[in-house]
Motif scaffolding. Structure first.
Motif, short mmCIF file in Angstrom:
data_model
loop_
_atom_site.label_atom_id
_atom_site.label_comp_id
_atom_site.label_asym_id
_atom_site.label_seq_id
_atom_site.Cartn_x
_atom_site.Cartn_y
_atom_site.Cartn_z
N CYS A 1 -40.62 84.45 38.55
CA CYS A 1 -40.24 84.54 40.07
C CYS A 1 -40.24 86.21 40.38
CB CYS A 1 -38.82 84.19 40.27
SG CYS A 1 -38.16 84.55 42.01
N GLN A 2 -41.31 86.41 41.33
CA GLN A 2 -41.40 87.73 41.98
C GLN A 2 -40.24 88.35 42.69
OE1 GLN A 2 -43.77 89.99 41.05
NE2 GLN A 2 -44.41 88.28 39.62
N ILE A 3 -39.38 89.23 42.32
CA ILE A 3 -38.29 89.53 42.83
C ILE A 3 -38.41 90.89 43.50
CG2 ILE A 3 -35.69 90.05 42.72
CD1 ILE A 3 -35.99 88.12 40.50
N PRO A 4 -38.08 91.09 44.86
CA PRO A 4 -38.56 92.60 45.42
C PRO A 4 -37.37 93.55 45.10
CG PRO A 4 -37.80 91.00 47.06
CD PRO A 4 -37.85 90.18 46.03
N PRO A 5 -37.56 94.92 45.47
CA PRO A 5 -36.70 95.89 45.23
C PRO A 5 -35.30 95.79 46.24
CG PRO A 5 -38.44 96.95 46.28
CD PRO A 5 -38.79 95.47 45.94
N ASP A 6 -34.23 96.22 45.90
CA ASP A 6 -33.13 96.13 46.94
C ASP A 6 -32.44 94.90 47.04
OD1 ASP A 6 -33.61 98.96 47.00
OD2 ASP A 6 -34.82 98.82 48.80
N VAL A 7 -32.13 94.14 46.01
CA VAL A 7 -31.64 92.71 46.21
C VAL A 7 -30.53 92.74 45.37
CG1 VAL A 7 -31.96 90.23 45.53
CG2 VAL A 7 -33.90 91.40 46.52
N ILE A 8 -29.45 92.11 46.07
CA ILE A 8 -28.12 92.21 45.18
C ILE A 8 -28.06 91.05 44.26
CG2 ILE A 8 -25.77 91.89 45.58
CD1 ILE A 8 -25.92 92.68 48.35
N VAL A 9 -27.75 91.48 42.88
CA VAL A 9 -27.87 90.22 41.95
C VAL A 9 -26.49 89.89 41.53
CG1 VAL A 9 -28.69 89.64 39.65
CG2 VAL A 9 -30.13 91.15 41.35
N MET A 10 -26.00 88.80 41.58
CA MET A 10 -24.76 88.21 40.89
C MET A 10 -25.19 87.52 39.37
SD MET A 10 -22.87 86.54 44.40
CE MET A 10 -21.80 85.91 43.19
N LEU A 11 -24.31 87.94 38.58
CA LEU A 11 -24.57 87.49 37.15
C LEU A 11 -23.23 86.75 36.97
CD1 LEU A 11 -25.63 90.76 35.36
CD2 LEU A 11 -26.91 88.91 36.51
N ASN A 12 -23.54 85.44 36.90
CA ASN A 12 -22.33 84.36 36.67
C ASN A 12 -21.89 84.36 35.01
OD1 ASN A 12 -20.60 82.22 36.52
ND2 ASN A 12 -21.86 80.93 37.56
N ALA A 13 -21.01 85.24 34.66
CA ALA A 13 -20.61 85.28 33.29
C ALA A 13 -19.84 84.14 33.03
CB ALA A 13 -19.95 86.64 33.21
N TYR A 14 -19.04 83.75 34.10
CA TYR A 14 -18.25 82.49 33.80
C TYR A 14 -18.73 81.39 33.06
CZ TYR A 14 -15.16 78.26 34.56
OH TYR A 14 -14.62 77.16 34.54
N GLN A 15 -20.02 81.06 33.64
CA GLN A 15 -20.96 79.81 33.20
C GLN A 15 -21.40 79.87 31.67
OE1 GLN A 15 -24.37 79.76 32.37
NE2 GLN A 15 -24.48 77.52 32.08
N THR A 16 -21.41 81.09 31.21
CA THR A 16 -21.91 81.38 29.89
C THR A 16 -20.49 81.22 28.82
OG1 THR A 16 -21.12 83.72 29.66
CG2 THR A 16 -23.50 83.23 30.53
#
Length: 586
Positions: free
Chosen positions: A466-481
């Motif tokens: 997936c090509q992702i542009p700059p300046d995108v907010i990213v949420m990392l779902n640690a709970y799922q892990t």
């Protein structure tokens, strides 16, 4: 991140219902503008679980939202649970909207690792949130964007913490151990004293708050607070007000125009006030501290930061004579690269020009170094206080809720630590694998940080095709892990043994499983991994050893309180609501 969306849900109604003409006018105007932009750019696709090949961020599957609000109302007050369910439908990468901002949600341990291990820190940025710009005058290392200067600054802070925990000589580590042992025993003394006066049943929260604060304050500034110390109550008042204001002000991060609208900007203004009060408190602890600095006697993190910065500056000067090496590793570009400009833009001139007058400005280089040391110490102090306090209260909870594991802890610690000894890392950690496994399992089972602090793409990048542009907010779902059955067998069960493995001679459960430990990302991964994760883990180990050696912790009402599951509150960390335990001295 969970505190962001929780507060949005709680406050959105009141924010949009103020009966003033100017508010209604602004809302109508911006609602129409944002709705038009969303209609123009949105390509929401409720697809078959993200199985189709995705080539661009805007083509990622996304749950349908509503104009202006996006998906915020669907996330509710437990966003990590909603995002985990959505991941089952949309896959490891999908897109949501919060207000007018597109957010990339990353799920799954492998995908999170791939994102955080990208070269050049592609996913290591921080969003330019309005609230972040108020913390530490806009120079918080936790919320500062990724850059070369941020990398140098973190390297310096990491070296300072290593100096404090391991030192330049074998005796230095004992300073941290002695501090943790002293505060742990003080906590136990107060718990036993209160329990004797209350038929052995107490609420441990107030005592954990103060002793957790003392542990971090002693680590950072070399001082503690007594029961009647007015500074103690000042900090607790500031901390509670700051936490509340931070939650209330979160809408401004996704609807920035709110901070300019009378009435609607009230929570943001309150946060501004409490951020200044917090910064002033930190400066007061630092006041005159460096006047007694001695490089041959490093007392705390402040001294270690000064030593690490001086050492790196000398090294840089020797290797590059053209380099301006003053406070080389302590330079800071501020939140998203603009140093204190953010704070000035947000009306904090008094914060910058006033509070730091408490520091010595006789030498501009020394003055700037003092400020930057203070910024870093403020980061360590704030993050360490919240993390240790939360981990300690959960430790007491799990000892009471799972008494059979408490007995195993006690048996192991009693066998390893002599009756006249204090637990130490060098002598006893290798002898207590179950104790370490138990601590890891508490952190996993609670999922103490369900959503890691939001990341931000620093440039155009690629992840999972997936090509992702700059300046995108990213949420990392640690709970799922922490609930992934491919990583953890029966993940809802509390089972410390999952972090143990056989030794080389075939003895079962006699050493930690490196693979299991690496699968726990409660402290984050990659460049943004928590600076003090090892220090926090070691402090918690010493507290746990002392607790089981000196007292029995039981349910205040057998089978009723506390039990898992238990009601919790959501913020940056998950905390249990009030509970009581029965304390008896051994």
């Amino acid at each position: 991140m969970s505190c962001f969306v929780t507060s949005l849900v709680r406050h959105i109604g009141s924010l949009w219902c103020e009966p003033t003409t100017i508010v209604l006018t602004w809302i109508a105007f911006f609602s129409f503008a944002i709705y038009w932009l969303q209609k123009k750019s949105s390509r929401n696709l409720d697809t078959d679980g993200g199985k189709n090949h995705v080539t661009h961020f805007r083509d990622l599957p996304s749950p349908r939202g509503i104009p202006l609000l996006g998906n915020v109302t669907q996330l509710g007050d437990k966003p990590h649970l909603v995002l985990t369910e959505w991941a089952k439908k949309y896959g490891s990468l999908f897109r949501i909207k919060i207000g007018c901002k597109d957010v990339l949600v990353v799920t799954g341990l492998d995908t999170i690792r791939k994102a955080n291990q990208k070269r050049h820190g592609d996913f290591a940025g921080r969003p330019p949130y309005e609230t972040s710009k108020l913390i530490c005058e806009g120079n918080s290392m936790t919320f500062e964007n990724y850059s070369e200067s941020w990398t140098r600054r973190k390297r310096c802070a990491k070296q300072a913490i290593l100096l404090y925990t391991t030192g330049r000589d074998p005796g230095k580590r004992s300073v941290m151990e002695e501090s943790a042992n002293w505060n742990a025993n003080n906590l136990i003394d107060e718990m036993i004293e209160d329990a004797d006066e209350q038929d052995h049943v107490i609420d441990p929260e107030p005592l954990v708050l103060r002793n957790g604060l003392n542990t971090i304050s002693q680590l950072c500034f070399g001082r503690t607070f007594g029961k009647g110390d007015p500074m103690l109550y000042e900090f607790l008042s500031i901390s509670q007000s700051f936490d509340g204001a931070m939650g209330s002000a979160q809408p401004v991060n996704f609807w920035p125009f709110i901070k300019h609208i009378p009435v609607l900007n009230r929570p943001y203004k309150h946060l501004q006030t409490y951020a200044i009060a917090y910064w002033k408190f930190v400066v007061s602890l630092l006041d005159k501290h460096l006047d007694t600095y001695n490089p041959n006697h490093l007392r705390d993190i402040i001294d270690c930061l000064k030593f690490a910065s001086d050492t790196a500056s000398k090294k840089a000067k020797n290797t590059n004579n053209n380099e301006n090496t003053a406070d080389y590793l302590m330079t800071s570009n501020g939140v998203n690269g603009n140093s204190c400009q953010h704070a000035q833009d947000n009306g904090c001139n008094a914060n910058i020009d006033g509070l730091t007058n408490d520091l010595d400005q006789g030498d501009s280089s020394a003055y700037n170094l003092q400020k930057r040391i203070c910024y870093t110490a403020g980061d360590v102090f704030g993050a360490g206080y919240d993390t240790l306090h939360t981990a300690l209260i959960w430790t007491i909870f799990y000892m009471a809720a799972f008494p059979e594991t408490q007995k195993k802890l006690r048996d192991e610690v009693d066998a390893a630590v002599g009756p006249d000894e204090n637990p130490t890392l060098r002598l006893h950690k290798s002898l207590t694998p179950y104790t370490q496994a138990w601590i890891y399992e508490v952190l996993r089972h609670v999922a103490i940080v369900p959503l890691l602090i939001p990341h931000y793409t620093t440039r155009e990048t690629e992840l999972e095709n997936c090509q992702i542009p700059p300046d995108v907010i990213v949420m990392l779902n640690a709970y799922q892990t922490t609930r992934d059955p491919e990583l953890w067998e029966e993940p809802e069960e509390f089972r410390p043994e999952r972090f143990l493995q056989e030794s080389e001679d075939g003895e079962e459960g006699s050493r930690l499983s490196g693979e299991a430990v690496s699968n726990l990302i409660v402290w984050g991964t990659g460049p943004r991994k928590c600076l003090g994760y090892e220090l926090s883990r070691n402090q918690l180990f010493i507290f746990v050893c002392n607790l089981v050696r000196r007292c029995n912790i039981a349910q205040s009402r057998p089978g009723v309180e506390p039990v898992y599951p238990w009601p919790v509150t959501f913020g940056l960390t998950i905390k249990p609501t009030e509970f009581k335990v029965k304390i008896t001295e051994r």
